[in-house]
Design an enzyme around this catalytic site. Structure first.
Site, PDB file in Angstrom:
ATOM      1  NE  ARG A 181       1.068   6.035  -1.826  1.00  0.00           N
ATOM      2  CZ  ARG A 181       1.285   5.203  -0.803  1.00  0.00           C
ATOM      3  NH1 ARG A 181       0.307   4.879   0.023  1.00  0.00           N
ATOM      4  NH2 ARG A 181       2.478   4.699  -0.619  1.00  0.00           N
TER       5      ARG A 181
ATOM      6  NE  ARG B  56       3.555   6.566   4.024  1.00  0.00           N
ATOM      7  CZ  ARG B  56       4.369   6.298   2.994  1.00  0.00           C
ATOM      8  NH1 ARG B  56       5.557   5.735   3.239  1.00  0.00           N
ATOM      9  NH2 ARG B  56       4.027   6.573   1.770  1.00  0.00           N
TER      10      ARG B  56
ATOM     11  NE  ARG C 244       3.812   2.074   4.470  1.00  0.00           N
ATOM     12  CZ  ARG C 244       4.199   2.551   3.289  1.00  0.00           C
ATOM     13  NH1 ARG C 244       5.418   2.325   2.866  1.00  0.00           N
ATOM     14  NH2 ARG C 244       3.382   3.239   2.545  1.00  0.00           N
TER      15      ARG C 244
ATOM     16  NE  ARG D  45       6.847   8.831  -6.223  1.00  0.00           N
ATOM     17  CZ  ARG D  45       7.197   8.349  -5.029  1.00  0.00           C
ATOM     18  NH1 ARG D  45       8.389   8.537  -4.554  1.00  0.00           N
ATOM     19  NH2 ARG D  45       6.337   7.673  -4.349  1.00  0.00           N
TER      20      ARG D  45
ATOM     21  CE  LYS E  56       9.548   3.477  -3.686  1.00  0.00           C
ATOM     22  NZ  LYS E  56       8.228   2.781  -3.723  1.00  0.00           N
TER      23      LYS E  56
HETATM   24  P1  AP5 Z   1       7.995  -0.201   2.229  1.00  0.00           P
HETATM   25  O1  AP5 Z   1       9.431  -0.545   2.342  1.00  0.00           O
HETATM   26  O2  AP5 Z   1       7.443   0.843   3.138  1.00  0.00           O
HETATM   27  O3  AP5 Z   1       7.592   0.102   0.692  1.00  0.00           O
HETATM   28  P2  AP5 Z   1       7.967   1.336  -0.233  1.00  0.00           P
HETATM   29  O4  AP5 Z   1       8.273   0.800  -1.578  1.00  0.00           O
HETATM   30  O5  AP5 Z   1       8.994   2.200   0.433  1.00  0.00           O
HETATM   31  O6  AP5 Z   1       6.533   2.017  -0.274  1.00  0.00           O
HETATM   32  P3  AP5 Z   1       6.114   3.540  -0.106  1.00  0.00           P
HETATM   33  O7  AP5 Z   1       4.608   3.502   0.080  1.00  0.00           O
HETATM   34  O8  AP5 Z   1       6.868   4.233   0.980  1.00  0.00           O
HETATM   35  O9  AP5 Z   1       6.466   4.111  -1.473  1.00  0.00           O
HETATM   36  P4  AP5 Z   1       5.881   5.350  -2.115  1.00  0.00           P
HETATM   37  O10 AP5 Z   1       6.775   5.482  -3.257  1.00  0.00           O
HETATM   38  O11 AP5 Z   1       4.435   5.329  -2.406  1.00  0.00           O
HETATM   39  O12 AP5 Z   1       5.945   6.432  -0.928  1.00  0.00           O
HETATM   40  P5  AP5 Z   1       6.937   7.614  -0.608  1.00  0.00           P
HETATM   41  O13 AP5 Z   1       7.080   7.712   0.852  1.00  0.00           O
HETATM   42  O14 AP5 Z   1       8.143   7.547  -1.460  1.00  0.00           O
HETATM   43  O15 AP5 Z   1       7.182  -1.579   2.433  1.00  0.00           O
HETATM   44  C1  AP5 Z   1       5.769  -1.598   2.433  1.00  0.00           C
HETATM   45  C2  AP5 Z   1       5.278  -2.635   3.459  1.00  0.00           C
HETATM   46  O16 AP5 Z   1       5.663  -3.946   3.019  1.00  0.00           O
HETATM   47  C3  AP5 Z   1       5.873  -2.474   4.862  1.00  0.00           C
HETATM   48  O17 AP5 Z   1       4.868  -2.733   5.802  1.00  0.00           O
HETATM   49  C4  AP5 Z   1       6.989  -3.533   4.947  1.00  0.00           C
HETATM   50  O18 AP5 Z   1       7.169  -3.997   6.263  1.00  0.00           O
HETATM   51  C5  AP5 Z   1       6.443  -4.627   4.019  1.00  0.00           C
HETATM   52  N1  AP5 Z   1       7.483  -5.351   3.297  1.00  0.00           N
HETATM   53  C6  AP5 Z   1       8.502  -4.787   2.566  1.00  0.00           C
HETATM   54  N2  AP5 Z   1       9.267  -5.748   1.998  1.00  0.00           N
HETATM   55  C7  AP5 Z   1       8.716  -6.938   2.363  1.00  0.00           C
HETATM   56  C8  AP5 Z   1       9.029  -8.315   2.084  1.00  0.00           C
HETATM   57  N3  AP5 Z   1      10.070  -8.658   1.313  1.00  0.00           N
HETATM   58  N4  AP5 Z   1       8.251  -9.267   2.607  1.00  0.00           N
HETATM   59  C9  AP5 Z   1       7.194  -8.939   3.368  1.00  0.00           C
HETATM   60  N5  AP5 Z   1       6.824  -7.672   3.675  1.00  0.00           N
HETATM   61  C10 AP5 Z   1       7.572  -6.680   3.172  1.00  0.00           C
HETATM   62  O19 AP5 Z   1       6.083   8.866  -1.171  1.00  0.00           O
HETATM   63  C11 AP5 Z   1       4.917   9.305  -0.492  1.00  0.00           C
HETATM   64  C12 AP5 Z   1       4.347  10.521  -1.216  1.00  0.00           C
HETATM   65  O20 AP5 Z   1       5.303  11.597  -1.206  1.00  0.00           O
HETATM   66  C13 AP5 Z   1       4.010  10.326  -2.708  1.00  0.00           C
HETATM   67  O21 AP5 Z   1       2.722   9.766  -2.894  1.00  0.00           O
HETATM   68  C14 AP5 Z   1       4.107  11.772  -3.224  1.00  0.00           C
HETATM   69  O22 AP5 Z   1       2.979  12.524  -2.889  1.00  0.00           O
HETATM   70  C15 AP5 Z   1       5.295  12.318  -2.442  1.00  0.00           C
HETATM   71  N6  AP5 Z   1       6.585  12.118  -3.150  1.00  0.00           N
HETATM   72  C16 AP5 Z   1       7.635  11.356  -2.719  1.00  0.00           C
HETATM   73  N7  AP5 Z   1       8.636  11.396  -3.623  1.00  0.00           N
HETATM   74  C17 AP5 Z   1       8.203  12.183  -4.636  1.00  0.00           C
HETATM   75  C18 AP5 Z   1       8.793  12.583  -5.881  1.00  0.00           C
HETATM   76  N8  AP5 Z   1      10.015  12.175  -6.255  1.00  0.00           N
HETATM   77  N9  AP5 Z   1       8.063  13.391  -6.682  1.00  0.00           N
HETATM   78  C19 AP5 Z   1       6.844  13.828  -6.322  1.00  0.00           C
HETATM   79  N10 AP5 Z   1       6.230  13.480  -5.171  1.00  0.00           N
HETATM   80  C20 AP5 Z   1       6.908  12.656  -4.322  1.00  0.00           C
END
Ligand code: AP5
Length: 220
Positions: free
Chosen positions: A172, A161, A128, A89, A14
């Protein structure tokens, strides 16, 4: 204001895809994960509340998140396209937020669901690395920086992270299945859900999304 969601499990890409779309289409990217990490870094009241949940891989309480997004959308809302990454979410977040969107004569126009197999998600998350200064996202083998540990864009330090440890990743992914997957039916029923294969090379996925976001492909 047009509202586009980027849904999908942790590691689906994402954040990486959103960064690419900002450069290619001019959408405004709002990531609740990035907002929370910034709040933790600043030590604000929201950050102090959120930190414990994030470290455990659990969701931050719905009212805190919805208020944060509403404030950001009201401040920034113009005529552009807003790309929400990682929000909503839970069904409760969607219910609370869509009521306030309706009051602004707006709605969710598109909801992309990024899909990739479980093992690939774990491989992506464990490798990552993120820039401490500008937030750019890398992967130690898939998308490596030119110099190990250093951001290509700003020279900042790359870090892992704290929620990318294997045990927290498992948690997660489990939370995603339990809390977020029910949302998919919600957007399917609204006729806005588009399933995207995110296991492909990044450029292919981005090109497909750009086609959906181009003016000719937009609904009115
Ligand atoms: P990346 O792009 O970082 O993946 P992502 O889908 O953004 O993964 P996240 O871990 O950031 O999602 P998340 O939803 O768990 O975390 P968030 O920060 O929102 O890619 C991942 C890796 O793959 C990278 O190394 C990249 O280089 C590689 N990659 C990507 N695409 C590729 C491809 N095509 N080919 C090869 N490699 C590739 O949330 C974190 C925390 O915040 C949550 O756990 C929760 O506690 C809180 N939180 C956030 N939003 C909410 C909400 N709405 N409600 C409640 N709590 C929330």
């Amino acid at each position: 204001m047009r509202v586009v969601l980027l849904l999908g499990p942790p590691g689906a890409g994402k954040g990486t895809i959103a960064e690419a779309l900002v450069g290619r289409t001019g959408v405004v990217h709002l990531s609740t994960g990035d907002m929370l990490r910034e709040a933790v870094r600043q030590g604000s009241a929201v950050g102090r509340q959120a930190e414990t949940y994030m470290k455990r891989g659990e969701l931050v309480p719905d009212p805190v998140i919805v208020r944060m997004v509403e404030e950001r959308l009201q401040v920034g809302a113009g005529g552009g396209t807003y790309l929400l990454d990682g929000f909503p979410r839970t069904l409760e977040q969607a219910r609370l937020w869509e009521a306030s969107l309706g009051r602004q004569q707006a709605r969710v126009n598109l909801a992309f669901l990024l899909e990739a197999p479980h093992e690939l998600l774990v491989q992506r998350l464990t490798g990552r690395r993120t820039c401490r200064r500008c937030g750019a996202i890398y992967h130690v083998t898939n998308i490596p920086p030119k110099q190990a540990g250093i951001c290509d864009l700003c020279g900042g330090e790359l870090y892992q992270r704290p929620d990318d440890l294997e045990e927290t990743i498992r948690k997660r992914l489990e939370v995603y299945r339990r809390e977020t997957e029910p949302l998919l039916r919600h957007y399917e029923r609204q006729g806005v859900l588009v399933r995207i294969d995110s296991s492909r090379p990044l450029e292919d996925t981005v090109a497909e999304l750009v086609r959906y976001l181009e003016p000719a492909a937009r609904e009115s």
